[in-house]
Design an enzyme around this catalytic site. Structure first.
Site, PDB file in Angstrom:
ATOM      1  N   LYS A  89       0.853  -1.202   0.000  1.00 35.53           N
ATOM      2  CA  LYS A  89       0.000   0.000   0.000  1.00 35.53           C
ATOM      3  C   LYS A  89       0.886   1.247   0.000  1.00 35.53           C
ATOM      4  O   LYS A  89       2.091   1.160   0.279  1.00 35.53           O
ATOM      5  CB  LYS A  89      -0.926  -0.011   1.217  1.00 35.53           C
ATOM      6  CG  LYS A  89      -0.199  -0.006   2.565  1.00 35.53           C
ATOM      7  CD  LYS A  89      -1.167  -0.175   3.738  1.00 35.53           C
ATOM      8  CE  LYS A  89      -0.418  -0.307   5.051  1.00 35.53           C
ATOM      9  NZ  LYS A  89      -1.323  -0.650   6.178  1.00 35.53           N
TER      10      LYS A  89
ATOM     11  N   TYR B  66      18.713  28.930   7.888  1.00 36.90           N
ATOM     12  CA  TYR B  66      17.566  29.729   8.355  1.00 36.90           C
ATOM     13  C   TYR B  66      17.531  29.814   9.874  1.00 36.90           C
ATOM     14  O   TYR B  66      17.733  28.819  10.578  1.00 36.90           O
ATOM     15  CB  TYR B  66      16.254  29.082   7.898  1.00 36.90           C
ATOM     16  CG  TYR B  66      15.922  29.285   6.447  1.00 36.90           C
ATOM     17  CD1 TYR B  66      15.738  30.549   5.922  1.00 36.90           C
ATOM     18  CD2 TYR B  66      15.762  28.189   5.608  1.00 36.90           C
ATOM     19  CE1 TYR B  66      15.397  30.726   4.582  1.00 36.90           C
ATOM     20  CE2 TYR B  66      15.423  28.353   4.269  1.00 36.90           C
ATOM     21  CZ  TYR B  66      15.251  29.628   3.766  1.00 36.90           C
ATOM     22  OH  TYR B  66      14.916  29.792   2.447  1.00 36.90           O
TER      23      TYR B  66
HETATM   24  C1  LIG Z   1      -0.511  -1.692   6.879  1.00 34.99           C
HETATM   25  C2  LIG Z   1      -1.074  -2.976   7.396  1.00 34.99           C
HETATM   26  C3  LIG Z   1      -0.239  -4.078   7.610  1.00 34.99           C
HETATM   27  C4  LIG Z   1       1.274  -4.016   7.528  1.00 34.99           C
HETATM   28  O1  LIG Z   1       1.753  -3.430   8.720  1.00 34.99           O
HETATM   29  P1  LIG Z   1       3.330  -3.329   9.036  1.00 34.99           P
HETATM   30  O2  LIG Z   1       3.372  -2.846  10.439  1.00 34.99           O
HETATM   31  O3  LIG Z   1       3.886  -2.350   8.075  1.00 34.99           O
HETATM   32  O4  LIG Z   1       3.870  -4.686   8.849  1.00 34.99           O
HETATM   33  C5  LIG Z   1      -0.830  -5.286   7.968  1.00 34.99           C
HETATM   34  N1  LIG Z   1      -2.185  -5.376   8.137  1.00 34.99           N
HETATM   35  C6  LIG Z   1      -3.005  -4.322   7.970  1.00 34.99           C
HETATM   36  C7  LIG Z   1      -4.475  -4.480   8.185  1.00 34.99           C
HETATM   37  C8  LIG Z   1      -2.478  -3.089   7.607  1.00 34.99           C
HETATM   38  O5  LIG Z   1      -3.304  -2.036   7.459  1.00 34.99           O
END
Ligand SMILES: *Cc1c(COP(=O)(O)O)cnc(C)c1O
Length: 355
Positions: A33, A252
């Site tokens: 994702k 800055y």
């Molecule tokens: C994003 C997500 C994961 C992966 O989580 P990590 O901590 O990056 O391994 C797994 N299950 C769900 C439902 C998620 O939303």
């Protein structure tokens, strides 16, 4: 051309995926994702030809992978938002999380080209999404009796698996196991910290995310996480060098005053690229493979580093902002955030892939 790059090591990605499988002996959905946590979802999915499947947040992310020719199963972790999405979910053979009563209704009423795979989500204690334990068996029955459903996986998500001394994960396990008693479906509860630190959790399917990219979900050092190889190296070059006397301000707001005569290097990298502005003077950086530090405020396109301890550094010298010498986790800690956010926030910087 501006020398700022994100170099993506696809063999490290494959190593980390294989490691998640070895630790769990389970089937693993590689979580890609948010454009694979900033690494490029299509390239990462193509590199993981051996993966059992992929997980994304929503339908548009899944369709991007299908359009690129990815054939493995793809799960929508956030499910669908309108009943009208179900037609494409069926057409492209995508699996969806089911977390709400209206979705059961939508699936029951839909007229689909083929039945779909459903991951039935339980709220076992995170209190974000999913059916309550009391509603869970009835929700399963509703899916199980629908001819629109091809398969069911029982899913829940861990809220505190990164905190090894907290009882929450064990409590979630007990809740999940009680509420799924008698339901003859495969199960999935482990994200990266669940995979790395909680071997007792059941796993037909695991869902590794951050660990695939070689970062640790833990604040403290953890033995299993040390086997991970960082996938992204954020690199650039020195584009300016100046010698300052003691007592001169840098950047800055004059937030850094040279304590002694100092050789300052300017690096083509700033917060518009995703390097965190919250990183203050003292944050580690590697120049010519040697550790030194950021000085002064990070600007939009540039930042300053102390070259005093790196005698050989000059115009054009290589700089690593994070990667294999300095972990993204270390920079996240300096910026009071987590590596997840740094990786997802990468922008403007071209990505280069090595196999
Ligand atoms: C994003 C997500 C994961 C992966 O989580 P990590 O901590 O990056 O391994 C797994 N299950 C769900 C439902 C998620 O939303």
């Amino acid at each position: 051309m501006r020398p700022a790059h994100a170099v993506i090591d696809l063999s490290a990605l494959r190593h980390n995926y294989t490691y998640a499988k070895q630790l769990t002996q389970a089937k693993a959905l590689a979580v890609v994702k948010a454009d694979a946590y900033g690494h490029g979802a299509v390239r990462c999915a193509q590199a993981l030809a051996q993966a059992d499947g992929f997980a994304v947040a929503f339908l548009e992310e899944a369709l991007e992978l299908r359009a690129a020719g990815i054939k493995q199963p793809i799960l929508l972790l956030e499910g669908f938002f309108q009943p009208s999405e179900l037609a494409l979910i069926a057409e492209y053979d995508i699996w969806t999380a089911v977390h709400s009563a209206w979705q059961l209704e939508a699936i029951a009423q839909a007229n689909l080209s083929r039945p779909i795979g459903c991951w039935l989500k339980m709220d076992s204690g995170m209190h974000r999404m999913g059916f309550s334990p009391a509603q869970y068996a009835a929700a399963w029955q509703a899916l199980n009796c629908s001819s629109n459903v091809a398969s069911i996986v029982l899913m829940t998500h861990l809220s505190q698996a990164d905190e090894l001394d907290q009882p929450r994960t064990e409590e979630q396990l007990i809740t999940f196991n009680q509420a799924r008693q008698g339901l003859p479906s495969a199960v999935s509860m482990r994200n990266s910290p669940g995979i790395l630190a909680w071997p007792e959790l059941p796993s037909d399917w695991v869902r590794p995310g951050i660990m695939l990219y070689g970062c640790s979900p833990f604040e403290q050092e953890q033995a299993q996480a040390q086997q991970l190889i960082p996938v992204m190296s954020l690199t650039s070059k020195i584009i300016g060098v100046r010698e300052l006397a003691a007592g001169e301000p840098v950047g800055y707001g004059a937030r850094y005053i040279t304590p002694e005569s100092t050789r300052v290097g300017i690096v083509a990298m700033g917060y518009a690229d995703g390097y965190p502005r919250q990183a203050e003077s003292g944050t580690p950086v590697a120049v010519c493979g040697q550790l030194t530090k950021i000085i002064g405020r990070v600007s939009m396109d540039m930042l300053a580093v102390d070259l005093t301890p790196v005698a050989q550094a000059q115009l054009g010298s290589e700089v690593e902002l994070w990667g294999k010498q300095i972990s993204a986790d270390r920079i996240a800690q300096a910026a009071n955030t987590i590596s997840y956010q740094l990786l997802c926030n990468l922008k403007r910087v071209p990505r280069h892939y090595i196999d």
